[in-house]
Design a protein around this motif. Structure first.
Motif, short mmCIF file in Angstrom:
data_model
loop_
_atom_site.label_atom_id
_atom_site.label_comp_id
_atom_site.label_asym_id
_atom_site.label_seq_id
_atom_site.Cartn_x
_atom_site.Cartn_y
_atom_site.Cartn_z
N LEU A 40 0.95 -1.14 0.01
CA LEU A 40 -0.18 -0.06 0.09
C LEU A 40 0.91 1.22 -0.19
O LEU A 40 0.70 2.11 -0.53
N GLY A 41 1.66 1.38 0.67
CA GLY A 41 2.76 2.18 0.85
C GLY A 41 3.54 2.62 -0.35
O GLY A 41 3.80 3.90 -0.76
N LEU A 42 3.86 1.47 -0.89
CA LEU A 42 4.75 1.59 -2.05
C LEU A 42 4.00 2.07 -3.54
O LEU A 42 4.23 2.93 -4.20
N ALA A 43 2.81 1.75 -3.39
CA ALA A 43 1.59 2.11 -4.35
C ALA A 43 1.46 3.51 -4.26
O ALA A 43 1.29 4.42 -5.17
N HIS A 44 1.36 4.01 -2.94
CA HIS A 44 0.85 5.34 -2.66
C HIS A 44 2.08 6.43 -3.36
O HIS A 44 1.81 7.42 -3.90
N LEU A 45 3.28 5.87 -3.05
CA LEU A 45 4.45 6.54 -3.56
C LEU A 45 4.49 6.64 -5.09
O LEU A 45 4.87 7.67 -5.73
N LEU A 46 4.41 5.42 -5.70
CA LEU A 46 4.37 5.52 -7.10
C LEU A 46 3.17 5.95 -7.82
O LEU A 46 3.41 6.31 -8.88
N ASN A 47 2.08 6.40 -7.09
CA ASN A 47 1.08 7.26 -7.72
C ASN A 47 1.51 8.68 -8.00
O ASN A 47 0.58 9.19 -8.61
N TYR A 48 2.33 9.20 -7.24
CA TYR A 48 2.90 10.52 -7.48
C TYR A 48 3.75 10.63 -8.64
O TYR A 48 4.36 9.82 -9.11
N GLU A 49 3.84 11.99 -9.29
CA GLU A 49 4.74 12.25 -10.46
C GLU A 49 6.17 12.26 -10.06
O GLU A 49 6.52 13.15 -9.19
N TYR A 56 4.39 -7.04 -6.58
CA TYR A 56 3.13 -7.46 -7.35
C TYR A 56 1.92 -6.82 -6.81
O TYR A 56 1.13 -6.52 -7.54
N ASN A 57 1.63 -6.97 -5.59
CA ASN A 57 0.52 -6.40 -4.66
C ASN A 57 0.67 -4.75 -4.74
O ASN A 57 -0.42 -4.14 -5.17
N ALA A 58 1.81 -4.22 -4.88
CA ALA A 58 1.87 -2.79 -5.07
C ALA A 58 1.41 -2.53 -6.35
O ALA A 58 0.54 -1.32 -6.64
N LEU A 59 1.50 -3.18 -7.51
CA LEU A 59 1.08 -2.63 -8.65
C LEU A 59 -0.34 -2.84 -8.87
O LEU A 59 -1.13 -2.31 -9.56
N ILE A 60 -0.77 -3.80 -8.18
CA ILE A 60 -2.32 -3.89 -8.35
C ILE A 60 -3.04 -2.75 -7.43
O ILE A 60 -4.22 -2.28 -7.86
N TYR A 61 -2.62 -2.42 -6.41
CA TYR A 61 -2.93 -1.35 -5.78
C TYR A 61 -2.67 0.06 -6.45
O TYR A 61 -3.69 0.91 -6.64
N LEU A 62 -1.51 0.05 -7.08
CA LEU A 62 -1.36 1.30 -8.06
C LEU A 62 -2.60 1.23 -9.26
O LEU A 62 -2.89 2.35 -9.43
N ALA A 63 -2.74 0.29 -9.62
CA ALA A 63 -3.83 0.42 -10.82
C ALA A 63 -5.22 0.95 -10.21
O ALA A 63 -5.90 1.49 -10.90
N ALA A 64 -5.57 0.08 -9.12
CA ALA A 64 -6.74 0.78 -8.46
C ALA A 64 -6.77 2.27 -7.84
O ALA A 64 -7.83 2.81 -8.05
N MET A 65 -5.73 2.67 -7.53
CA MET A 65 -5.53 4.34 -6.93
C MET A 65 -5.59 5.16 -8.35
O MET A 65 -6.05 6.02 -8.21
#
Length: 341
Positions: free
Chosen positions: A128-137, A210-219
């Motif tokens: 979750l934290g990793l996906a949140h960071l990757l969601n930024y520019e 793997y889970n981070a990319l799934i969360y990133l797609a949802a975010m």
């Protein structure tokens, strides 16, 4: 050329010219052929009704041969006493009752639960934290998204062998680092909790990206209007993450929890390779033996295929129970989201 129009004897105008036969076209001929039930109409009906089943038949045939039949056959074996190279003897539910009184089964079940909890919870939180960071520019965001998936692409054998060297009791890097800060060496392989923590570290390392990319797609599917409205209300980024992001991707979080739990129930490669020569038995004292390892040991080491089949069916029932819990939670969330509920 002049055309004369003659009236009939009673003074009425002549009958109008009949239009050409509408049924003389090719479409009408097809309809008449269909009405007569010709060979073309038969092929046409087969094409419409049967061909779709022909297209999907390979999947069902493959599933029946490699999924349904092994499942039914394993259930039949679980009711018999079967040894490698021997005949089957009917035992009824004796294999299941022996599991209920077996300390090895309950130890494997407890190990499966603890390793699953230790690996799943940190894994999903970090994802979750990793996906949140990757969601930024961020600079190099595309490279980072590919990099976090690299552990998942690594084979289980390679990853486990590397971690086994890191957690080696005598010369491993982990114990060396602990010695630098004043801690005593830890017996990562022979002690129960250290061994389970080491195996959980392997699982966490492989599946977090793997889970981070799934969360990133949802975010990325969350509407930006929600974040803008929250920012206008004075919400910080942390508050936006808790109040906007998490509720919006709750179904995805539930999905990853269920999938990770199923994967933990079937954990096999990491503990077997981590234990080395005693990996099948889950260590010298069965301290990290999972249900999958116990099933393998019963079936292919001791040759008790009936007991191994019973363990396989118990694992199936556990997975069905997990799926039922997921269904109940999903339905309760839908009811809460309905207006007026």
């Amino acid at each position: 050329m002049a055309t004369s129009v003659r009236a009939t004897s009673d003074g009425s105008p002549p009958p109008a010219a009949q239009p050409p036969d509408a049924g003389s076209g090719s479409g009408s001929r097809k309809q008449r052929a269909a009405g007569r039930g010709g060979p073309r109409s038969t092929l046409y009906r087969l094409d419409i009704k049967a061909i779709p089943y022909v297209f999907v038949a390979p999947f069902f045939l493959t599933f029946a041969a490699f999924g349904l039949f092994p499942l039914i056959y394993t259930g039949w074996l679980s009711l018999h006493r079967v040894e490698l190279g021997g005949s089957a003897q009917w035992k009824g539910l004796e294999n299941y009752t022996s599991l209920a009184t077996s300390e090895f089964f309950w130890n494997a079940l407890a190990n499966t639960f603890t390793i699953g909890a230790i690996s799943t919870v940190p894994q999903l939180l970090m994802a979750l934290g990793l996906a949140h960071l990757l969601n930024y520019e961020l600079r190099g965001r595309a490279f980072l998204r590919v990099a976090v998936l690299a552990p998942y692409a690594t084979s289980i054998a390679a990853a486990t062998l590397v971690f086994a060297q890191l957690f080696n009791t005598d010369y491993g890097l982990i114990n060396t680092a602990l010695g630098w800060v004043g801690f005593e060496p830890v017996s990562w392989e022979s002690s129960k909790w250290p061994a389970q923590i080491a195996i959980s570290a392997i699982v966490t390392w492989r599946w977090t990206g793997y889970n981070a990319l799934i969360y990133l797609a949802a975010m990325q599917a969350v509407p930006q209007d929600l974040y803008e409205a929250a920012a206008l209300d004075g919400a910080s980024r942390w508050r936006q993450f808790l109040s906007v992001t998490i509720p919006s991707i709750r179904p995805t979080i539930l999905f990853t929890i269920i999938v990770s739990t199923i994967g933990a129930t079937q954990l096999f490669g990491e503990p077997m390779l981590f234990g080395g020569s005693v990996g099948i038995s889950g260590g010298s004292g069965n301290q990290f033996q999972t249900l999958s390892l116990l099933m393998y040991e019963k079936g292919w080491v001791t040759g008790a295929l009936g007991q191994a089949s019973a363990i396989a069916w118990v694992m199936l029932l556990l997975l069905l129970l997990i799926g039922g819990v997921q269904t109940l939670i999903t339905r309760s969330n839908r009811k809460r989201k309905k207006p007026g509920s």
